[in-house]
Design a protein around this motif. Structure first.
Motif, mmCIF file in Angstrom:
data_model
loop_
_atom_site.group_PDB
_atom_site.id
_atom_site.type_symbol
_atom_site.label_atom_id
_atom_site.label_comp_id
_atom_site.label_asym_id
_atom_site.label_seq_id
_atom_site.Cartn_x
_atom_site.Cartn_y
_atom_site.Cartn_z
ATOM 1 N N HIS A 67 6.853 32.820 -14.252
ATOM 2 C CA HIS A 67 5.756 33.239 -13.380
ATOM 3 C C HIS A 67 4.568 33.711 -14.230
ATOM 4 C CE1 HIS A 67 9.359 33.662 -10.902
ATOM 5 N NE2 HIS A 67 8.586 33.602 -9.846
ATOM 6 N N VAL A 68 3.385 33.180 -13.942
ATOM 7 C CA VAL A 68 2.167 33.624 -14.612
ATOM 8 C C VAL A 68 1.207 34.085 -13.520
ATOM 9 C CG1 VAL A 68 0.266 33.012 -16.129
ATOM 10 C CG2 VAL A 68 2.531 32.007 -16.511
ATOM 11 N N PHE A 69 0.997 35.402 -13.460
ATOM 12 C CA PHE A 69 0.149 35.989 -12.423
ATOM 13 C C PHE A 69 -1.325 35.931 -12.806
ATOM 14 C CE2 PHE A 69 4.290 37.695 -11.562
ATOM 15 C CZ PHE A 69 4.348 37.704 -10.179
ATOM 16 N N ASP A 70 -2.193 35.905 -11.811
ATOM 17 C CA ASP A 70 -3.634 35.873 -12.049
ATOM 18 C C ASP A 70 -4.096 37.035 -12.918
ATOM 19 O OD1 ASP A 70 -3.883 33.589 -10.531
ATOM 20 O OD2 ASP A 70 -4.726 34.599 -8.785
ATOM 21 N N ARG A 71 -3.448 38.174 -12.779
ATOM 22 C CA ARG A 71 -3.866 39.361 -13.531
ATOM 23 C C ARG A 71 -3.478 39.290 -15.010
ATOM 24 N NH1 ARG A 71 0.562 40.976 -10.414
ATOM 25 N NH2 ARG A 71 2.373 41.605 -11.649
ATOM 26 N N ASP A 72 -2.606 38.328 -15.355
ATOM 27 C CA ASP A 72 -2.123 38.151 -16.722
ATOM 28 C C ASP A 72 -2.960 37.085 -17.435
ATOM 29 O OD1 ASP A 72 -0.076 39.931 -16.122
ATOM 30 O OD2 ASP A 72 1.295 38.325 -15.531
ATOM 31 N N PRO A 73 -2.872 37.049 -18.768
ATOM 32 C CA PRO A 73 -3.502 35.923 -19.477
ATOM 33 C C PRO A 73 -2.918 34.607 -18.963
ATOM 34 C CG PRO A 73 -2.836 37.623 -21.027
ATOM 35 C CD PRO A 73 -2.253 38.003 -19.684
ATOM 36 N N ASP A 74 -3.736 33.572 -18.918
ATOM 37 C CA ASP A 74 -3.285 32.318 -18.316
ATOM 38 C C ASP A 74 -2.247 31.604 -19.176
ATOM 39 O OD1 ASP A 74 -4.697 30.007 -19.896
ATOM 40 O OD2 ASP A 74 -6.215 31.563 -19.606
ATOM 41 N N ALA A 75 -1.536 30.679 -18.558
ATOM 42 C CA ALA A 75 -0.445 29.966 -19.211
ATOM 43 C C ALA A 75 -0.934 29.118 -20.378
ATOM 44 C CB ALA A 75 0.285 29.089 -18.205
ATOM 45 N N LEU A 76 -2.137 28.581 -20.278
ATOM 46 C CA LEU A 76 -2.654 27.753 -21.362
ATOM 47 C C LEU A 76 -2.839 28.563 -22.634
ATOM 48 C CD1 LEU A 76 -5.255 25.576 -19.424
ATOM 49 C CD2 LEU A 76 -2.971 24.925 -20.183
ATOM 50 N N THR A 77 -3.031 29.872 -22.492
ATOM 51 C CA THR A 77 -3.192 30.765 -23.632
ATOM 52 C C THR A 77 -1.854 31.267 -24.158
ATOM 53 O OG1 THR A 77 -5.308 31.521 -22.745
ATOM 54 C CG2 THR A 77 -4.281 32.923 -24.385
ATOM 55 N N THR A 78 -0.915 31.547 -23.270
ATOM 56 C CA THR A 78 0.299 32.274 -23.661
ATOM 57 C C THR A 78 1.573 31.442 -23.805
ATOM 58 O OG1 THR A 78 0.801 32.807 -21.362
ATOM 59 C CG2 THR A 78 -0.551 34.389 -22.591
ATOM 60 N N TRP A 79 1.595 30.211 -23.351
ATOM 61 C CA TRP A 79 2.869 29.487 -23.301
ATOM 62 C C TRP A 79 3.534 29.347 -24.664
ATOM 63 C CZ3 TRP A 79 4.424 24.753 -25.317
ATOM 64 C CH2 TRP A 79 3.432 23.980 -25.912
ATOM 65 N N LYS A 80 2.761 29.232 -25.736
ATOM 66 C CA LYS A 80 3.342 29.035 -27.071
ATOM 67 C C LYS A 80 4.034 30.290 -27.612
ATOM 68 C CE LYS A 80 0.425 25.235 -28.442
ATOM 69 N NZ LYS A 80 -0.543 24.716 -29.405
ATOM 70 N N ILE A 81 3.831 31.431 -26.940
ATOM 71 C CA ILE A 81 4.563 32.651 -27.304
ATOM 72 C C ILE A 81 6.024 32.543 -26.853
ATOM 73 C CG2 ILE A 81 4.763 35.134 -26.841
ATOM 74 C CD1 ILE A 81 1.687 35.127 -26.432
ATOM 75 N N TYR A 82 6.236 31.828 -25.752
ATOM 76 C CA TYR A 82 7.551 31.769 -25.119
ATOM 77 C C TYR A 82 8.286 30.425 -25.262
ATOM 78 C CZ TYR A 82 5.761 35.979 -22.966
ATOM 79 O OH TYR A 82 5.228 37.222 -22.761
ATOM 80 N N PHE A 83 7.541 29.341 -25.463
ATOM 81 C CA PHE A 83 8.150 28.012 -25.472
ATOM 82 C C PHE A 83 7.588 27.173 -26.633
ATOM 83 C CE2 PHE A 83 7.872 29.414 -21.054
ATOM 84 C CZ PHE A 83 9.179 29.267 -20.622
ATOM 85 N N ALA A 84 8.433 26.296 -27.161
ATOM 86 C CA ALA A 84 8.006 25.325 -28.170
ATOM 87 C C ALA A 84 8.595 23.965 -27.819
ATOM 88 C CB ALA A 84 8.469 25.752 -29.556
ATOM 89 N N PRO A 85 7.787 22.921 -27.843
ATOM 90 C CA PRO A 85 8.341 21.599 -27.560
ATOM 91 C C PRO A 85 9.374 21.222 -28.622
ATOM 92 C CG PRO A 85 6.004 21.456 -28.165
ATOM 93 C CD PRO A 85 6.384 22.893 -28.175
ATOM 94 N N THR A 86 10.416 20.529 -28.195
ATOM 95 C CA THR A 86 11.419 20.058 -29.145
ATOM 96 C C THR A 86 11.148 18.588 -29.423
ATOM 97 O OG1 THR A 86 12.998 19.476 -27.421
ATOM 98 C CG2 THR A 86 13.138 21.695 -28.329
ATOM 99 N N LYS A 87 11.736 18.105 -30.485
ATOM 100 C CA LYS A 87 11.504 16.697 -30.883
ATOM 101 C C LYS A 87 12.442 15.760 -30.205
ATOM 102 C CE LYS A 87 9.621 18.218 -35.158
ATOM 103 N NZ LYS A 87 9.571 18.303 -36.535
#
Length: 87
Positions: A67-87
Motif C-alpha cells: 500500500h502506498v498512501f497519498d500522504r507518503d512518498p510515491d511508489a516511483l520514488t520508494t519502490w527500490k527501497i523494498y523491491f529489486a527485479p530479479t534476473k
C-alpha cells in the motif's frame, strides 16, 4: 493529494519477479525480506487515497499487497527501497 500516486504510475511489470529487500507489514499483508514475489496488478483507490500493488509469493502463490498512501512518498520514488527485479 500527491498527484503522482495514480493507478497509471507503476514501477513494476506484470509477471516479473522481484526480490523483497526489507520486511513490509500492513494489516494482514506481509512481505518477508529475501522472498521472491511476482507482480500481478495495481489500482488506485480515490476514496482511500492509496495505490495498491498486488504480488503473489513465488513459493506458495499467497497474495500480498503493498500500500502506498497519498500522504507518503510515491511508489516511483520508494519502490527500490523494498523491491529489486530479479534476473
Amino acid at each position: 493529494m500527491n498527484s503522482t500516486n495514480t493507478s497509471y504510475d507503476c514501477p513494476f511489470e506484470v509477471g516479473k519477479h522481484y526480490l523483497v529487500l526489507k520486511d513490509i507489514s500492513f494489516l494482514n499483508h506481509y512481505f518477508k525480506e529475501g522472498a521472491i514475489v511476482v507482480f500481478k496488478e495495481h489500482a488506485y483507490d480515490f476514496h482511500e487515497g492509496v495505490t495498491r500493488f498486488w504480488f503473489s509469493n513465488l513459493n506458495d502463490s499467497e497474495t500480498n499487497v503493498w500500500h502506498v498512501f497519498d500522504r507518503d512518498p510515491d511508489a516511483l520514488t520508494t519502490w527500490k527501497i523494498y523491491f529489486a527485479p530479479t534476473k
